[in-house]
Design a protein around this motif. Structure first.
Motif, PDB file in Angstrom:
ATOM      1  N   SER A   1      29.484  27.826  -4.909  1.00 17.19           N
ATOM      2  CA  SER A   1      30.468  27.007  -4.211  1.00 17.19           C
ATOM      3  C   SER A   1      30.458  27.392  -2.736  1.00 17.19           C
ATOM      4  CB  SER A   1      31.858  27.232  -4.812  1.00 17.19           C
ATOM      5  OG  SER A   1      32.258  28.563  -4.611  1.00 17.19           O
ATOM      6  N   GLY A   2      31.290  26.705  -1.956  1.00 14.86           N
ATOM      7  CA  GLY A   2      31.400  27.044  -0.544  1.00 14.86           C
ATOM      8  C   GLY A   2      30.585  26.171   0.377  1.00 14.86           C
ATOM      9  N   ARG A   3      29.919  25.154  -0.176  1.00 16.97           N
ATOM     10  CA  ARG A   3      29.094  24.279   0.666  1.00 16.97           C
ATOM     11  C   ARG A   3      29.792  22.978   1.042  1.00 16.97           C
ATOM     12  NH1 ARG A   3      25.412  26.286  -3.123  1.00 16.97           N
ATOM     13  NH2 ARG A   3      23.837  27.599  -2.189  1.00 16.97           N
ATOM     14  N   GLY A   4      30.972  22.738   0.491  1.00 13.51           N
ATOM     15  CA  GLY A   4      31.663  21.467   0.702  1.00 13.51           C
ATOM     16  C   GLY A   4      31.911  21.136   2.153  1.00 13.51           C
ATOM     17  N   LEU A   5      32.409  22.083   2.916  1.00 13.81           N
ATOM     18  CA  LEU A   5      32.683  21.802   4.324  1.00 13.81           C
ATOM     19  C   LEU A   5      31.407  21.655   5.136  1.00 13.81           C
ATOM     20  CD1 LEU A   5      35.822  23.998   4.994  1.00 13.81           C
ATOM     21  CD2 LEU A   5      35.692  21.521   4.683  1.00 13.81           C
ATOM     22  N   LEU A   6      30.309  22.239   4.666  1.00 18.37           N
ATOM     23  CA  LEU A   6      29.024  22.006   5.331  1.00 18.37           C
ATOM     24  C   LEU A   6      28.608  20.546   5.161  1.00 18.37           C
ATOM     25  CD1 LEU A   6      27.057  25.232   4.326  1.00 18.37           C
ATOM     26  CD2 LEU A   6      27.998  24.654   6.576  1.00 18.37           C
ATOM     27  N   ILE A   7      28.895  19.984   3.996  1.00 19.57           N
ATOM     28  CA  ILE A   7      28.608  18.573   3.750  1.00 19.57           C
ATOM     29  C   ILE A   7      29.490  17.702   4.649  1.00 19.57           C
ATOM     30  CG2 ILE A   7      28.795  16.721   2.023  1.00 19.57           C
ATOM     31  CD1 ILE A   7      28.000  18.915  -0.066  1.00 19.57           C
ATOM     32  N   VAL A   8      30.770  18.034   4.719  1.00 20.05           N
ATOM     33  CA  VAL A   8      31.686  17.291   5.582  1.00 20.05           C
ATOM     34  C   VAL A   8      31.199  17.345   7.033  1.00 20.05           C
ATOM     35  CG1 VAL A   8      34.039  17.225   6.519  1.00 20.05           C
ATOM     36  CG2 VAL A   8      33.680  17.598   4.065  1.00 20.05           C
ATOM     37  N   ALA A   9      30.859  18.534   7.502  1.00 17.52           N
ATOM     38  CA  ALA A   9      30.395  18.693   8.890  1.00 17.52           C
ATOM     39  C   ALA A   9      29.098  17.934   9.146  1.00 17.52           C
ATOM     40  CB  ALA A   9      30.222  20.174   9.211  1.00 17.52           C
ATOM     41  N   ALA A  10      28.240  17.851   8.133  1.00 19.07           N
ATOM     42  CA  ALA A  10      26.959  17.154   8.302  1.00 19.07           C
ATOM     43  C   ALA A  10      27.154  15.645   8.458  1.00 19.07           C
ATOM     44  CB  ALA A  10      26.046  17.442   7.121  1.00 19.07           C
ATOM     45  N   TYR A  11      28.080  15.074   7.727  1.00 16.54           N
ATOM     46  CA  TYR A  11      28.296  13.625   7.780  1.00 16.54           C
ATOM     47  C   TYR A  11      29.286  13.186   8.851  1.00 16.54           C
ATOM     48  CZ  TYR A  11      25.647  12.622   3.542  1.00 16.54           C
ATOM     49  OH  TYR A  11      24.653  12.474   2.622  1.00 16.54           O
ATOM     50  N   ALA A  12      30.286  13.990   9.133  1.00 13.05           N
ATOM     51  CA  ALA A  12      31.353  13.584  10.058  1.00 13.05           C
ATOM     52  C   ALA A  12      30.931  13.801  11.506  1.00 13.05           C
ATOM     53  CB  ALA A  12      32.616  14.385   9.766  1.00 13.05           C
ATOM     54  N   ASP A  13      31.435  12.940  12.366  1.00 12.51           N
ATOM     55  CA  ASP A  13      31.238  13.134  13.807  1.00 12.51           C
ATOM     56  C   ASP A  13      32.179  14.218  14.313  1.00 12.51           C
ATOM     57  OD1 ASP A  13      29.240  11.047  14.495  1.00 12.51           O
ATOM     58  OD2 ASP A  13      30.790   9.758  13.635  1.00 12.51           O
ATOM     59  N   ARG A  14      33.373  14.279  13.704  1.00 13.01           N
ATOM     60  CA  ARG A  14      34.369  15.304  14.012  1.00 13.01           C
ATOM     61  C   ARG A  14      35.151  15.570  12.741  1.00 13.01           C
ATOM     62  NH1 ARG A  14      34.151  11.715  17.643  1.00 13.01           N
ATOM     63  NH2 ARG A  14      35.806  10.378  16.877  1.00 13.01           N
ATOM     64  N   TRP A  15      35.662  16.801  12.605  1.00  9.44           N
ATOM     65  CA  TRP A  15      36.577  17.105  11.510  1.00  9.44           C
ATOM     66  C   TRP A  15      37.449  18.270  11.917  1.00  9.44           C
ATOM     67  CZ3 TRP A  15      37.004  21.586   8.546  1.00  9.44           C
ATOM     68  CH2 TRP A  15      35.999  22.541   8.723  1.00  9.44           C
ATOM     69  N   GLY A  16      38.551  18.428  11.227  1.00 13.21           N
ATOM     70  CA  GLY A  16      39.455  19.517  11.560  1.00 13.21           C
ATOM     71  C   GLY A  16      40.608  19.603  10.577  1.00 13.21           C
ATOM     72  N   VAL A  17      41.574  20.439  10.928  1.00 12.75           N
ATOM     73  CA  VAL A  17      42.741  20.680  10.080  1.00 12.75           C
ATOM     74  C   VAL A  17      43.984  20.612  10.961  1.00 12.75           C
ATOM     75  CG1 VAL A  17      43.862  22.299   8.498  1.00 12.75           C
ATOM     76  CG2 VAL A  17      41.362  22.267   8.676  1.00 12.75           C
ATOM     77  N   ASP A  18      45.007  19.918  10.473  1.00 15.58           N
ATOM     78  CA  ASP A  18      46.292  19.830  11.170  1.00 15.58           C
ATOM     79  C   ASP A  18      47.399  20.281  10.227  1.00 15.58           C
ATOM     80  OD1 ASP A  18      45.121  18.707  13.458  1.00 15.58           O
ATOM     81  OD2 ASP A  18      45.416  16.658  12.731  1.00 15.58           O
ATOM     82  N   GLU A  19      48.454  20.855  10.810  1.00 17.60           N
ATOM     83  CA  GLU A  19      49.644  21.159  10.023  1.00 17.60           C
ATOM     84  C   GLU A  19      50.295  19.851   9.629  1.00 17.60           C
ATOM     85  OE1 GLU A  19      52.573  23.851  11.569  1.00 17.60           O
ATOM     86  OE2 GLU A  19      51.029  25.036  12.568  1.00 17.60           O
ATOM     87  N   ALA A  20      50.887  19.839   8.456  1.00 18.89           N
ATOM     88  CA  ALA A  20      51.638  18.673   7.994  1.00 18.89           C
ATOM     89  C   ALA A  20      53.037  19.139   7.612  1.00 18.89           C
ATOM     90  CB  ALA A  20      50.923  18.030   6.805  1.00 18.89           C
ATOM     91  N   PRO A  21      53.986  18.237   7.521  1.00 15.30           N
ATOM     92  CA  PRO A  21      55.356  18.626   7.175  1.00 15.30           C
ATOM     93  C   PRO A  21      55.443  19.343   5.824  1.00 15.30           C
ATOM     94  CG  PRO A  21      55.275  16.341   7.904  1.00 15.30           C
ATOM     95  CD  PRO A  21      53.856  16.800   7.767  1.00 15.30           C
ATOM     96  N   ALA A  22      56.516  20.065   5.644  1.00 16.86           N
ATOM     97  CA  ALA A  22      56.853  20.738   4.372  1.00 16.86           C
ATOM     98  C   ALA A  22      55.816  21.784   3.955  1.00 16.86           C
ATOM     99  CB  ALA A  22      57.052  19.708   3.260  1.00 16.86           C
ATOM    100  N   GLY A  23      55.226  22.469   4.939  1.00 18.82           N
ATOM    101  CA  GLY A  23      54.284  23.536   4.621  1.00 18.82           C
ATOM    102  C   GLY A  23      52.938  23.054   4.122  1.00 18.82           C
TER     103      GLY A  23
END
Length: 144
Positions: A107-129
């Motif tokens: 496991s651990g390759r999922g975000l590599l796949i996301v990064a390979a296909y996406a032009d940009r990606w990231g993480v944002d805080e959302a309400p309620a933790g």
């Protein structure tokens, strides 16, 4: 406020949101619904369903809190950019791309796949933790 300091407003041409159970079945359904929705919109983005599958799977595996669901949101902007968002209940677990040198990890390759296909990606805080992991894809020239 000067015109340069005004926030950019991007209008949406299409918007889709669904809340799904934080289970393997919910993750599978997220991919199928995203594929169907893009078909309904008449749009094709290379890797979009793969990104949805990876982000939904991560929400189920790493972002699950018993009794809480995850949310999938697809937004198609006027310029043709597709934004995929998956919000889960574990804002304390920020995803990171792992070093998979050696190729022996299962496991651990999922975000590599996301990064390979996406032009940009990231993480944002959302309400309620919660947290929202997002990816953006621009249209491929000659395709829509």
């Amino acid at each position: 406020m000067s015109p340069k300091s005004l926030p950019q407003v991007t209008s949406l041409t299409h918007h889709f949101t669904v809340q799904l159970s934080a289970t393997r079945r919910g993750a599978r359904l997220a991919r199928l619904l995203a594929e169907r929705q893009l078909d309904d919109w008449g749009r094709s983005f290379e890797g979009a369903t793969g990104i949805v599958a990876e982000l939904a799977s991560n929400a189920v595996l790493h972002g699950r809190v018993p009794g809480r669901d995850f949310r999938l949101r697809l937004m198609l902007r006027t310029g043709g950019t597709l934004r995929i968002e998956v919000t889960d209940a574990r804002g304390d677990r920020i995803p990171q791309v792992r070093d998979t040198v050696g190729g022996e990890t299962e496991s651990g390759r999922g975000l590599l796949i996301v990064a390979a296909y996406a032009d940009r990606w990231g993480v944002d805080e959302a309400p309620a933790g919660c947290k929202t992991v997002w990816a953006e894809l621009t249209p491929v020239r000659g395709k829509s």
